[in-house]
Design an enzyme around this catalytic site. Structure first.
Site, PDB file in Angstrom:
ATOM      1  N   ASN A   1      40.191  53.659  39.546  1.00 49.42           N
ATOM      2  CA  ASN A   1      40.629  53.063  40.761  1.00 49.42           C
ATOM      3  C   ASN A   1      41.367  54.010  41.404  1.00 49.42           C
ATOM      4  O   ASN A   1      42.467  53.759  42.151  1.00 49.42           O
ATOM      5  CB  ASN A   1      40.909  51.963  40.779  1.00 49.42           C
ATOM      6  CG  ASN A   1      40.395  50.715  41.954  1.00 49.42           C
ATOM      7  OD1 ASN A   1      39.804  51.184  42.752  1.00 49.42           O
ATOM      8  ND2 ASN A   1      41.229  49.768  41.967  1.00 49.42           N
TER       9      ASN A   1
ATOM     10  N   HIS B   1      43.524  41.776  45.620  1.00 48.53           N
ATOM     11  CA  HIS B   1      42.399  41.209  44.706  1.00 48.53           C
ATOM     12  C   HIS B   1      41.843  39.792  45.043  1.00 48.53           C
ATOM     13  O   HIS B   1      40.739  39.341  44.748  1.00 48.53           O
ATOM     14  CB  HIS B   1      42.705  41.528  43.318  1.00 48.53           C
ATOM     15  CG  HIS B   1      42.512  42.936  42.967  1.00 48.53           C
ATOM     16  ND1 HIS B   1      43.405  43.788  42.985  1.00 48.53           N
ATOM     17  CD2 HIS B   1      41.363  43.635  42.536  1.00 48.53           C
ATOM     18  CE1 HIS B   1      43.163  45.083  42.731  1.00 48.53           C
ATOM     19  NE2 HIS B   1      41.932  45.031  42.162  1.00 48.53           N
TER      20      HIS B   1
END
Length: 488
Positions: free
Chosen positions: A319, A355
């Site tokens: 990521n 998220h």
């Protein structure tokens, strides 16, 4: 999705034992390759408006295929943010208004549309879009500064004027990055469309081999995930079956479960990155041997992820672009607070909220904070004390054992740190934590208490006290494939 598309996806999904939404996403990521190939063949070097229109049509089609009419949310957010920046431009008000609109829109959408399972729905691409729009506001503000007052990151991304609505839509719907990323600046997209990354003779860049390598890696990882997943189901973590096994098997199971879970993210990232490489957008200059580098949108370093012997190395390996985004647009923007711990805490809180709303996300990022703090302070302890330094770094006979221990510690317990992120809810997470009796929690959260004793037993040597020398990076870790910035 039309009926015929839904039927064949459902048939393949049932035969593979994969969820329909997940398989549809993977198919869509691979579909970007022929669409980008059409651009390379027929539209490369043509007028930018024509290229923008192509990317809008193809990106919209991919999103509509996956999420139907919910694609309207993308248009709503793009239109509102464009209006905000058209009115306030590169000002603090423009940045604040963009954030106050875009981020709550995403978070409220999570609350409305999420279930108790891991969801792949229209919020999946929308979370990517949200960061892209917030970055646009910051980049426009940075573009109003004199060049000498911009940081190195800001010089690469700053925009002196607001892109046209067509340019913004083309950037947001670029088929290589509209679904799951990677994150890239608006300026990089505009440079790509204007031919900045073209070959010397103006032809499409020679990035096909690098793109196919990334696609093959993605296919490999999705195959590994799909093959291994039945052996490491979530249910075993929750139904008490593992309690009948030994502690060490439970530790190994959790470590392997976490690795398998992360493989599905790695697979999707490298597949998506490959289409960006094929387009030529990822050009990042040349290496020391004069070869072209295609890591401008790199989101995972596979070699680093597999071979690192520290949590920091593992975190830095995947990521990557989202971590860079958080570094540039959250962490560094909090310098006014004058406290690194505050900046780190707010950054991790932002990433958790980005998220979703599940408690598992917040616990996972809080745990990451304590894990990294504990690891960094332990490195300070080892490097400042002559006895520990000799054991860990300067005794050749012990090095294989030290490296093996550090490798197993980091990779097995990465699965533990991923439990709440993957299981989402607190009730499910607690059931999994009990398998190891919360021992990792005790080790990491208890560090502020027992570290006092450790530093008293192993105080810094006089020489190192005088020089203040500390070693911040474990020298035994594997060199990175490319230069990447740390998340914190």
């Amino acid at each position: 999705m039309d009926e015929s598309g839904e039927s064949w996806i459902a048939i393949v999904s049932e035969s593979l034992g994969a969820p329909v939404a997940g398989l549809t996403l993977i198919v869509s990521l691979f579909a970007a390759y022929p669409l980008v190939l059409v651009h390379r063949t027929y539209l490369h070097g043509k007028s930018p408006p024509l290229q923008h229109i192509y990317f809008i049509v193809t990106g919209f089609s991919i999103e509509y295929y996956n999420f139907g009419n919910h694609v309207i949310h993308s248009f709503i957010c793009i239109a509102v943010v464009y209006a905000i920046l058209y009115i306030w431009g590169g000002t603090a008000i423009g940045v604040a208004a963009t954030f106050v609109f875009a981020f709550p829109y995403l978070f409220i959408s999570y609350l409305i549309f999420s279930t108790d399972e891991y969801d792949i729905n229209w919020t999946t691409p929308h979370c990517v879009l949200t960061l892209r729009l917030i970055a646009l506001a910051f980049d426009l503000k940075d573009g109003q500064k004199p060049d000498k007052d911009r940081s190195s990151d800001q010089k690469l991304a700053a925009l002196e004027k607001l892109p046209s609505l067509l340019e913004l839509l083309g950037n947001c719907f670029f088929v290589g990055g509209c679904m799951i990323g990677p994150q890239y600046s608006t300026k990089r997209y505009l440079d790509f469309v204007s031919g900045e990354f073209a070959d010397k003779n103006g032809s499409p860049p020679k990035s096909v081999n690098a793109a196919m390598k990334r696609a093959a890696q993605g296919l490999l990882f999705i195959t590994i995930y799909q093959t291994a997943m039945p052996y490491f189901p979530d249910e075993k973590l929750l139904n008490g079956e593992l309690l009948q096994t030994s502690f060490w098997w439970r530790l190994l199971y959790i470590g392997l479960w976490g690795k398998v879970q992360i493989y599905k993210y790695i697979a999707s990232w490298v597949i998506s990155e490959g289409s960006c490489i094929l387009a030529g957008m990822t050009y990042n200059g040349k290496d020391e041997q004069g070869h072209d580098k295609w890591d401008g949108c790199k989101n995972v370093s596979i070699r680093q992820y597999e071979l690192r012997t520290s949590f920091q190395g593992i975190i830095d390996s995947f990521n990557i672009n989202t971590n860079k985004w958080a570094l540039c647009y959250v962490y560094k923007r909090l310098r006014f607070a004058g406290n690194k711990l505050i900046s780190q805490s707010v950054t991790l809180l932002f990433l958790a909220a980005w998220h979703g709303h599940y408690t598992g996300y917040y616990h996972a990022f809080m745990l990451e904070f304590f894990v990294m703090y504990c690891e960094n302070r332990f490195v300070v302890l080892v490097t400042r004390n002559a006895t520990l330094n000799k054991i860990f770094y300067k005794t050749p006979a012990l090095q294989p054992f030290v490296v093996a221990f550090c490798f197993l510690w980091a990779h097995l317990l990465t699965g533990y740190t991923f439990l709440s992120f993957g299981l989402l809810t607190w009730t499910r997470s607690v059931a999994a934590f009990r398998l190891l009796y919360y021992i990792p929690h005790i080790v990491w959260f208890g560090w502020p208490l027992y570290s006092i004793l450790l530093f008293a037993i192993f105080p810094p040597t006089k020489k190192e006290k005088e020089t203040g020398a500390t070693q911040k990076v474990d020298p035994r870790t594997v060199p990175e494939e490319s230069n990447t910035k740390k998340e914190q």
